[in-house]
Write a protein that holds these residues in place. Structure first.
Motif, PDB file in Angstrom:
ATOM      1  N   PHE A   1       0.818  -1.206   0.000  1.00 24.98           N
ATOM      2  CA  PHE A   1       0.000   0.000   0.000  1.00 24.98           C
ATOM      3  C   PHE A   1       0.857   1.263   0.000  1.00 24.98           C
ATOM      4  CE2 PHE A   1      -3.260  -3.041   1.105  1.00 24.98           C
ATOM      5  CZ  PHE A   1      -4.363  -2.535   0.429  1.00 24.98           C
ATOM      6  N   LEU A   2       2.028   1.192   0.639  1.00 26.33           N
ATOM      7  CA  LEU A   2       2.941   2.330   0.583  1.00 26.33           C
ATOM      8  C   LEU A   2       3.387   2.592  -0.850  1.00 26.33           C
ATOM      9  CD1 LEU A   2       4.802   4.440   1.978  1.00 26.33           C
ATOM     10  CD2 LEU A   2       6.517   2.626   2.152  1.00 26.33           C
ATOM     11  N   LEU A   3       3.765   1.532  -1.554  1.00 30.96           N
ATOM     12  CA  LEU A   3       4.196   1.678  -2.943  1.00 30.96           C
ATOM     13  C   LEU A   3       3.039   2.125  -3.838  1.00 30.96           C
ATOM     14  CD1 LEU A   3       6.466  -1.486  -3.341  1.00 30.96           C
ATOM     15  CD2 LEU A   3       7.206   0.892  -3.135  1.00 30.96           C
ATOM     16  N   ALA A   4       1.844   1.604  -3.537  1.00 34.09           N
ATOM     17  CA  ALA A   4       0.684   1.914  -4.393  1.00 34.09           C
ATOM     18  C   ALA A   4       0.294   3.382  -4.330  1.00 34.09           C
ATOM     19  CB  ALA A   4      -0.498   1.034  -3.996  1.00 34.09           C
ATOM     20  N   PHE A   5       0.428   3.976  -3.149  1.00 33.57           N
ATOM     21  CA  PHE A   5      -0.085   5.337  -2.977  1.00 33.57           C
ATOM     22  C   PHE A   5       1.015   6.379  -2.811  1.00 33.57           C
ATOM     23  CE2 PHE A   5      -3.579   2.540  -1.866  1.00 33.57           C
ATOM     24  CZ  PHE A   5      -4.581   3.079  -2.666  1.00 33.57           C
TER      25      PHE A   5
ATOM     26  N   GLY B   1       5.127 -18.803   1.501  1.00 35.74           N
ATOM     27  CA  GLY B   1       4.336 -19.850   0.879  1.00 35.74           C
ATOM     28  C   GLY B   1       3.179 -19.305   0.059  1.00 35.74           C
ATOM     29  N   PRO B   2       2.523 -20.164  -0.732  1.00 35.15           N
ATOM     30  CA  PRO B   2       1.529 -19.698  -1.700  1.00 35.15           C
ATOM     31  C   PRO B   2       0.241 -19.154  -1.091  1.00 35.15           C
ATOM     32  CG  PRO B   2       1.663 -22.093  -1.688  1.00 35.15           C
ATOM     33  CD  PRO B   2       2.800 -21.602  -0.851  1.00 35.15           C
ATOM     34  N   LYS B   3      -0.187 -19.677   0.047  1.00 36.58           N
ATOM     35  CA  LYS B   3      -1.437 -19.163   0.619  1.00 36.58           C
ATOM     36  C   LYS B   3      -1.290 -17.700   1.017  1.00 36.58           C
ATOM     37  CE  LYS B   3      -3.468 -23.471   2.305  1.00 36.58           C
ATOM     38  NZ  LYS B   3      -3.975 -24.208   3.493  1.00 36.58           N
ATOM     39  N   LYS B   4      -0.220 -17.391   1.706  1.00 38.02           N
ATOM     40  CA  LYS B   4       0.012 -15.996   2.077  1.00 38.02           C
ATOM     41  C   LYS B   4       0.401 -15.180   0.856  1.00 38.02           C
ATOM     42  CE  LYS B   4       1.101 -16.938   6.909  1.00 38.02           C
ATOM     43  NZ  LYS B   4       0.848 -18.389   6.878  1.00 38.02           N
ATOM     44  N   GLY B   5       1.028 -15.822  -0.124  1.00 38.63           N
ATOM     45  CA  GLY B   5       1.314 -15.136  -1.383  1.00 38.63           C
ATOM     46  C   GLY B   5       0.046 -14.708  -2.093  1.00 38.63           C
ATOM     47  N   VAL B   6      -0.962 -15.575  -2.096  1.00 38.39           N
ATOM     48  CA  VAL B   6      -2.254 -15.231  -2.704  1.00 38.39           C
ATOM     49  C   VAL B   6      -2.891 -14.051  -1.974  1.00 38.39           C
ATOM     50  CG1 VAL B   6      -4.632 -16.039  -3.027  1.00 38.39           C
ATOM     51  CG2 VAL B   6      -2.723 -17.485  -3.722  1.00 38.39           C
ATOM     52  N   PHE B   7      -2.795 -14.064  -0.647  1.00 36.52           N
ATOM     53  CA  PHE B   7      -3.336 -12.937   0.127  1.00 36.52           C
ATOM     54  C   PHE B   7      -2.645 -11.634  -0.270  1.00 36.52           C
ATOM     55  CE2 PHE B   7      -2.844 -10.045   3.727  1.00 36.52           C
ATOM     56  CZ  PHE B   7      -4.175  -9.792   4.045  1.00 36.52           C
ATOM     57  N   LEU B   8      -1.318 -11.665  -0.364  1.00 30.89           N
ATOM     58  CA  LEU B   8      -0.589 -10.462  -0.761  1.00 30.89           C
ATOM     59  C   LEU B   8      -0.948 -10.036  -2.175  1.00 30.89           C
ATOM     60  CD1 LEU B   8       2.895 -11.344   0.763  1.00 30.89           C
ATOM     61  CD2 LEU B   8       1.349  -9.539   1.546  1.00 30.89           C
ATOM     62  N   GLY B   9      -1.160 -11.012  -3.073  1.00 27.95           N
ATOM     63  CA  GLY B   9      -1.612 -10.688  -4.422  1.00 27.95           C
ATOM     64  C   GLY B   9      -2.972 -10.009  -4.404  1.00 27.95           C
ATOM     65  N   ALA B  10      -3.850 -10.470  -3.519  1.00 21.83           N
ATOM     66  CA  ALA B  10      -5.166  -9.834  -3.391  1.00 21.83           C
ATOM     67  C   ALA B  10      -5.026  -8.404  -2.890  1.00 21.83           C
ATOM     68  CB  ALA B  10      -6.052 -10.647  -2.454  1.00 21.83           C
ATOM     69  N   MET B  11      -4.080  -8.164  -1.984  1.00 26.85           N
ATOM     70  CA  MET B  11      -3.832  -6.798  -1.502  1.00 26.85           C
ATOM     71  C   MET B  11      -3.284  -5.919  -2.632  1.00 26.85           C
ATOM     72  SD  MET B  11      -4.923  -6.707   1.565  1.00 26.85           S
ATOM     73  CE  MET B  11      -6.192  -7.800   0.861  1.00 26.85           C
ATOM     74  N   PHE B  12      -2.452  -6.496  -3.475  1.00 28.49           N
ATOM     75  CA  PHE B  12      -1.962  -5.803  -4.669  1.00 28.49           C
ATOM     76  C   PHE B  12      -3.149  -5.409  -5.546  1.00 28.49           C
ATOM     77  CE2 PHE B  12       0.866  -6.677  -8.688  1.00 28.49           C
ATOM     78  CZ  PHE B  12       0.645  -5.386  -9.136  1.00 28.49           C
ATOM     79  N   GLY B  13      -4.044  -6.364  -5.791  1.00 31.23           N
ATOM     80  CA  GLY B  13      -5.220  -6.082  -6.603  1.00 31.23           C
ATOM     81  C   GLY B  13      -6.108  -5.022  -5.974  1.00 31.23           C
ATOM     82  N   LEU B  14      -6.293  -5.102  -4.654  1.00 30.76           N
ATOM     83  CA  LEU B  14      -7.132  -4.120  -3.960  1.00 30.76           C
ATOM     84  C   LEU B  14      -6.541  -2.722  -4.066  1.00 30.76           C
ATOM     85  CD1 LEU B  14      -9.548  -3.485  -2.131  1.00 30.76           C
ATOM     86  CD2 LEU B  14      -8.079  -4.017  -0.156  1.00 30.76           C
ATOM     87  N   SER B  15      -5.234  -2.607  -3.902  1.00 33.16           N
ATOM     88  CA  SER B  15      -4.603  -1.293  -4.020  1.00 33.16           C
ATOM     89  C   SER B  15      -4.753  -0.731  -5.427  1.00 33.16           C
ATOM     90  CB  SER B  15      -3.118  -1.385  -3.634  1.00 33.16           C
ATOM     91  OG  SER B  15      -2.384  -2.131  -4.589  1.00 33.16           O
TER      92      SER B  15
ATOM     93  N   LYS C   1      -6.764   2.725  -6.353  1.00 36.16           N
ATOM     94  CA  LYS C   1      -6.064   3.828  -7.015  1.00 36.16           C
ATOM     95  C   LYS C   1      -6.697   4.161  -8.357  1.00 36.16           C
ATOM     96  CE  LYS C   1      -1.707   5.927  -8.044  1.00 36.16           C
ATOM     97  NZ  LYS C   1      -0.280   6.004  -7.711  1.00 36.16           N
ATOM     98  N   ASN C   2      -7.106   3.131  -9.113  1.00 28.95           N
ATOM     99  CA  ASN C   2      -7.738   3.400 -10.409  1.00 28.95           C
ATOM    100  C   ASN C   2      -9.108   4.044 -10.250  1.00 28.95           C
ATOM    101  OD1 ASN C   2      -6.271   2.291 -12.983  1.00 28.95           O
ATOM    102  ND2 ASN C   2      -5.781   0.856 -11.338  1.00 28.95           N
ATOM    103  N   ALA C   3      -9.790   3.761  -9.137  1.00 31.50           N
ATOM    104  CA  ALA C   3     -11.086   4.397  -8.881  1.00 31.50           C
ATOM    105  C   ALA C   3     -10.916   5.856  -8.463  1.00 31.50           C
ATOM    106  CB  ALA C   3     -11.843   3.620  -7.815  1.00 31.50           C
TER     107      ALA C   3
ATOM    108  N   GLY D   1       5.864   3.276  -6.250  1.00 28.01           N
ATOM    109  CA  GLY D   1       5.385   1.970  -6.680  1.00 28.01           C
ATOM    110  C   GLY D   1       4.709   1.899  -8.019  1.00 28.01           C
ATOM    111  N   LEU D   2       3.990   2.933  -8.404  1.00 32.73           N
ATOM    112  CA  LEU D   2       3.263   2.929  -9.666  1.00 32.73           C
ATOM    113  C   LEU D   2       3.744   4.083 -10.529  1.00 32.73           C
ATOM    114  CD1 LEU D   2      -0.397   2.126  -8.562  1.00 32.73           C
ATOM    115  CD2 LEU D   2       1.088   0.689  -9.937  1.00 32.73           C
ATOM    116  N   ILE D   3       4.223   3.763 -11.708  1.00 34.85           N
ATOM    117  CA  ILE D   3       4.719   4.778 -12.645  1.00 34.85           C
ATOM    118  C   ILE D   3       3.624   5.018 -13.683  1.00 34.85           C
ATOM    119  CG2 ILE D   3       6.543   5.373 -14.264  1.00 34.85           C
ATOM    120  CD1 ILE D   3       8.235   3.194 -12.826  1.00 34.85           C
ATOM    121  N   ASP D   4       3.047   6.200 -13.665  1.00 35.14           N
ATOM    122  CA  ASP D   4       1.946   6.513 -14.577  1.00 35.14           C
ATOM    123  C   ASP D   4       2.463   6.746 -15.981  1.00 35.14           C
ATOM    124  OD1 ASP D   4      -0.102   6.400 -12.651  1.00 35.14           O
ATOM    125  OD2 ASP D   4       0.393   8.414 -11.959  1.00 35.14           O
ATOM    126  N   LEU D   5       2.029   5.874 -16.906  1.00 35.22           N
ATOM    127  CA  LEU D   5       2.336   6.025 -18.321  1.00 35.22           C
ATOM    128  C   LEU D   5       1.054   6.391 -19.055  1.00 35.22           C
ATOM    129  CD1 LEU D   5       4.631   2.883 -18.725  1.00 35.22           C
ATOM    130  CD2 LEU D   5       5.327   5.254 -18.374  1.00 35.22           C
TER     131      LEU D   5
END
Length: 226
Positions: free
Chosen positions: A25-29, A57-71, A75-77, A33-37
């Motif tokens: 979330f720090l990188l996202a906002f 491991g993958p279960k916590k990796g999936v959770f972090l991926g979901a947080m990536f998606g949520l951020s 931001k896009n909204a 973290g996000l370079i606007d092109l």
């Protein structure tokens, strides 16, 4: 003693999970973290997800991926770009008054898979090398990072090409039959630099942590990794 050790590992994992989530979330906002092109946002948000996938491991990796998606959704909204409608249903699709629920697929599913593919690659290579070659560890971490980064870029852009072909082409002002070449150019322009960054950062962060926290066996034992 065993229960105390397991409890310590759970606390350690939750500390890492919280740290990686906060980093996403720090990188996202922030500009870090996000370079606007003009047509899409290049990102390094996949790096904490890759690190979490390998270390936790993958279960916590999936959770972090979901947080990536949520951020990304948030931001896009809040700060929509030309292609924001493919990442959030809150932005209307061009030519329509409403957004598409398929935006949730594009926003979340590829990012959640970023939490799985690096762990799979790292586990495979570590098992093949039997964990005895330190150089192989660095190579396997770099390859896992590259696969994770390309999972994000390729699946996001591929999903857009399948689910939003006409509207995305219209938003970019290009013919639909030129969309595939356009998407491939974005994959090359964004995906390759993102993969290189991940391949450099991931071994640099993971190798010291694996040594310091004695995580050597975790990638090779599925029930310990999840």
């Amino acid at each position: 003693m065993k229960n105390q050790t397991n409890r310590s590992k759970r606390i350690q994992d939750m500390a890492f999970l919280s740290m990686f989530t906060a980093l996403i979330f720090l990188l996202a906002f922030t500009p870090l973290g996000l370079i606007d092109l003009p047509v899409i946002k290049a990102t390094i948000l996949h790096v904490p997800v890759i690190l979490g996938s390998i270390l936790l491991g993958p279960k916590k990796g999936v959770f972090l991926g979901a947080m990536f998606g949520l951020s990304s959704l948030i931001k896009n909204a809040l700060m929509p770009s030309l292609s924001a409608f493919v990442f959030t249903p809150l932005i209307p699709v061009p030519g329509s008054d409403t957004g598409s629920p398929w935006a949730l697929f594009v926003c979340f599913v590829p990012r959640m898979l970023v939490g799985v593919t690096p762990w799979l690659v790292y586990t495979l290579f570590r098992r093949l090398s039997r964990g005895r070659n330190p150089g192989m560890r660095v190579v396997s971490l770099a390859l896992a990072a590259v696969v994770g980064a390309l999972t994000n870029t390729a699946l996001v852009m591929g999903s857009i090409g399948v689910l939003f072909a006409e509207s995305y082409a219209a938003a970019q002002g290009i013919p639909v039959d030129a969309l595939m070449g356009f998407i491939l150019s974005i994959v090359a322009a964004n995906g390759i630099p993102e993969a290189i960054v991940a391949a450099v950062v991931t071994p640099a962060v993971c190798v010291p942590l694996i040594h310091a926290l004695k995580l050597d066996v975790r990638p090779c034992v599925a029930n310990r990794a999840v």
